[in-house]
Design an enzyme around this catalytic site. Structure first.
Site, PDB file in Angstrom:
ATOM      1  N   LYS A  42      19.867  30.028   3.141  1.00 20.49           N
ATOM      2  CA  LYS A  42      20.522  30.795   2.072  1.00 20.49           C
ATOM      3  C   LYS A  42      19.676  31.998   1.688  1.00 20.49           C
ATOM      4  O   LYS A  42      20.200  33.096   1.465  1.00 20.49           O
ATOM      5  CB  LYS A  42      20.724  29.888   0.853  1.00 20.49           C
ATOM      6  CG  LYS A  42      21.221  30.597  -0.391  1.00 20.49           C
ATOM      7  CD  LYS A  42      21.459  29.627  -1.535  1.00 20.49           C
ATOM      8  CE  LYS A  42      20.210  29.290  -2.303  1.00 20.49           C
ATOM      9  NZ  LYS A  42      19.824  30.359  -3.257  1.00 20.49           N
ATOM     10  N   ASN A  43      18.358  31.795   1.604  1.00 14.99           N
ATOM     11  CA  ASN A  43      17.466  32.851   1.121  1.00 14.99           C
ATOM     12  C   ASN A  43      17.221  33.951   2.140  1.00 14.99           C
ATOM     13  O   ASN A  43      16.592  34.951   1.821  1.00 14.99           O
ATOM     14  CB  ASN A  43      16.142  32.244   0.661  1.00 14.99           C
ATOM     15  CG  ASN A  43      16.308  31.402  -0.586  1.00 14.99           C
ATOM     16  OD1 ASN A  43      17.253  31.580  -1.352  1.00 14.99           O
ATOM     17  ND2 ASN A  43      15.395  30.457  -0.790  1.00 14.99           N
ATOM     18  N   CYS A 139      20.251  29.927 -11.690  1.00  9.69           N
ATOM     19  CA  CYS A 139      19.929  28.607 -12.236  1.00  9.69           C
ATOM     20  C   CYS A 139      19.012  28.730 -13.450  1.00  9.69           C
ATOM     21  O   CYS A 139      18.125  29.581 -13.491  1.00  9.69           O
ATOM     22  CB  CYS A 139      19.249  27.754 -11.170  1.00  9.69           C
ATOM     23  SG  CYS A 139      20.339  27.279  -9.810  1.00  9.69           S
ATOM     24  N   ARG A 144      13.323  34.582 -14.883  1.00  6.70           N
ATOM     25  CA  ARG A 144      13.165  35.326 -13.642  1.00  6.70           C
ATOM     26  C   ARG A 144      13.287  36.805 -14.022  1.00  6.70           C
ATOM     27  O   ARG A 144      14.306  37.439 -13.778  1.00  6.70           O
ATOM     28  CB  ARG A 144      14.250  34.953 -12.635  1.00  6.70           C
ATOM     29  CG  ARG A 144      14.126  33.551 -12.082  1.00  6.70           C
ATOM     30  CD  ARG A 144      15.188  33.340 -11.035  1.00  6.70           C
ATOM     31  NE  ARG A 144      15.079  32.041 -10.405  1.00  6.70           N
ATOM     32  CZ  ARG A 144      15.843  31.637  -9.404  1.00  6.70           C
ATOM     33  NH1 ARG A 144      16.758  32.445  -8.920  1.00  6.70           N
ATOM     34  NH2 ARG A 144      15.702  30.448  -8.875  1.00  6.70           N
ATOM     35  N   ASP A 328      11.093  24.571  -4.656  1.00  9.15           N
ATOM     36  CA  ASP A 328      12.390  23.975  -4.339  1.00  9.15           C
ATOM     37  C   ASP A 328      12.258  22.579  -3.728  1.00  9.15           C
ATOM     38  O   ASP A 328      13.239  21.834  -3.688  1.00  9.15           O
ATOM     39  CB  ASP A 328      13.166  24.860  -3.370  1.00  9.15           C
ATOM     40  CG  ASP A 328      13.740  26.099  -4.043  1.00  9.15           C
ATOM     41  OD1 ASP A 328      13.856  26.099  -5.279  1.00  9.15           O
ATOM     42  OD2 ASP A 328      14.075  27.063  -3.345  1.00  9.15           O
ATOM     43  N   ARG A 436      26.387  25.915  -3.821  1.00  9.16           N
ATOM     44  CA  ARG A 436      25.718  27.224  -3.721  1.00  9.16           C
ATOM     45  C   ARG A 436      24.720  27.242  -2.585  1.00  9.16           C
ATOM     46  O   ARG A 436      24.476  28.296  -1.987  1.00  9.16           O
ATOM     47  CB  ARG A 436      24.983  27.550  -5.022  1.00  9.16           C
ATOM     48  CG  ARG A 436      25.851  28.070  -6.154  1.00  9.16           C
ATOM     49  CD  ARG A 436      24.966  28.534  -7.309  1.00  9.16           C
ATOM     50  NE  ARG A 436      23.945  29.459  -6.836  1.00  9.16           N
ATOM     51  CZ  ARG A 436      22.755  29.630  -7.407  1.00  9.16           C
ATOM     52  NH1 ARG A 436      22.430  28.949  -8.499  1.00  9.16           N
ATOM     53  NH2 ARG A 436      21.886  30.487  -6.918  1.00  9.16           N
TER      54      ARG A 436
END
Length: 456
Positions: A42-43, A139, A144, A328, A436
């Site tokens: 995803k990243n 999230c 952030r 994570d 997601r």
């Protein structure tokens, strides 16, 4: 040695499950066994999609996961006039030749909870001379701040205007190279600099850069497009700006976050899961901790098989930027640590609110105490950070069913795994956020033998 079940996960869209899932009713106490396939990270995939804006010709991105974050970026690109086709097998073709400016209401409507619009700024400033960022979601795991991004963009010569509806950026005189020293090796800020510097006039020197494998893969994408990027020891990256870039053809790096999540699921449920597509090199740090906990694994050409090797043992873990233990990874690991003998400690040094998810695990019977300001440990290797926390987990403690609400992406996955490890029935609400970052999540659970019902 346990026999590994190799039932494959169904292909195509999630078989028979509704588009929106409100909750799962899970009956636990059954080991997860079988095979899951992990696609592109995803990243990386979402950032490579944004990079397509920089090219003058079509880009082809392969192994793109079918997750909601990818759909958000696709919608944002299409709002800006990028033509995208999908072959249904994880291959996207992105044509930026019709790129145009978009109205902020359209951007806001498609951005949803994603924070990805911030990374559109550099490419759009090069392409159109302006960009707009709506209020950013994401999230709720801690601040952030986008200050790193905005400060970097100002260094390149962008003009930043803060409005009630968001932030407008312009570059009437174009963008130029800059010397940037990040106060923290932020992944997002590093991506911002890369996506902006490749077409800025002159050379950019970025210090204290993030060096995650997904960052290196983004650099590979940009180099294929014609960028000139080099990196040196001590987190220093040099980018020589070029006038034009072309499209790319690239296969995404695998999703090491998803791979680690399924590995922790095997530990927590005393099962065995073969993660097809996982590779050793990008998971060295995780594999070391997995082994210390008492896990066992086989590294094969096409993936890694994870299982318990013995009684689980307590460990001390410190999250950190790459090459450290990823933040994570700690949430699903904590679920497994509730079944380890002794006192485990997890020092969370990246996000200040990422241990809030443990309240639901306590509700399920875990013995976890969170220290909001961290705890002293003379053996620490990661520098202490002002907003860090620590969780002390005493085990093993049997888990029992409960009614819990998902707080964020990784925490939500962790709740599902805890429910699968627990005795009795649990209801996990708000699970749609898990989509997601986890492709075909329900199909994979089903193929691994999980016992659950979907509440639409």
């Amino acid at each position: 040695m346990k026999t590994l079940v190799t039932e494959s996960v169904p292909s195509g869209p999630e078989g028979g499950y509704p588009a929106v899932v409100q909750a799962l009713r899970i009956r636990g106490g059954r080991p997860l066994r079988g095979t899951v396939d992990v696609k592109g990270a995803k990243n990386l995939a979402t950032k490579a999609m944004v990079a397509s804006l920089l090219g003058a010709t079509e880009s082809v991105l392969r192994d793109v996961p079918d997750i909601s974050d990818v759909q958000v970026v696709r919608s944002l690109l299409e709002v800006h006039g990028v033509t995208i086709s999908d072959d249904g097998e994880g291959v996207l073709r992105l044509d930026p030749s019709g790129a145009v400016s978009a109205h902020f209401e359209e951007i806001d409507a498609h951005a949803g909870a994603s924070r990805i619009p911030i990374l559109f700024c550099g490419p759009l400033l090069h392409l159109l001379g302006q960009a707009f960022i709506p209020d950013l979601g994401g999230c709720r795991i801690g601040d952030r701040p986008i200050d790193f991004h905005l400060d970097a963009l100002r260094s390149f010569g962008a003009i930043v205007e803060k409005l009630p509806s968001g932030i407008r950026l312009s570059a009437p005189n174009g963008l130029h190279g800059a010397n940037i020293d990040l106060p923290y090796p932020s992944v997002g800020a590093t991506e911002q600099v890369l996506l902006t510097a490749v077409r800025a006039k002159g050379t950019t020197e970025l210090r204290n850069a993030a060096i995650e494998p997904e960052i290196m893969d983004l650099i590979a994408v940009l180099q294929k497009m014609g960028a000139i990027i080099s990196y040196e020891p001590n987190r220093v990256i040099f980018i020589e700006g070029v006038d034009d870039l072309k499209g790319y053809d690239h296969r995404c790096i695998f999703d090491r976050n998803e791979a680690a999540s399924w590995a922790c699921a095997a530990l927590a449920t005393d099962g065995e899961i073969f993660v097809a597509g996982a590779k050793q090199q990008e998971m060295l740090t995780f594999l070391n901790v997995f082994r210390k906990v008492g896990g066992d694994f086989d590294i094969l050409e096409d993936g890694i098989a994870f299982r318990r090797g013995a009684e689980l043992k307590a460990v001390t873990v410190e999250t950190d930027v790459h090459p450290g233990f990823m933040t994570d990874w700690q949430q699903p690991l904590i679920v497994a640590l509730t079944q380890a003998t002794g006192e485990s400690v997890v020092h969370e040094t990246v996000y200040e609110n990422r241990l809030g998810f443990t309240r639901a695990l306590v509700q399920m019977g875990a013995d976890i105490v969170v220290h909001p300001e961290g705890i002293a440990d003379p053996a620490r290797r990661v520098p202490r950070r002002a907003l860090e926390q620590a969780a002390v987990i005493n085990g093993p403690t049997p888990l029992h069913g409960a009614d819990v609400v998902v707080p964020d992406l990784r925490g939500g996955y962790s709740y599902v795994i805890a429910a699968l490890a627990a005795e009795g029935e649990s209801t996990v609400r708000g699970v749609d956020i898990i989509r997601r970052g986890y492709e075909k999540f329900l199909d994979k659970l089903s193929a691994l033998g999980a016992d659950f019902d979907v509440v639409a």
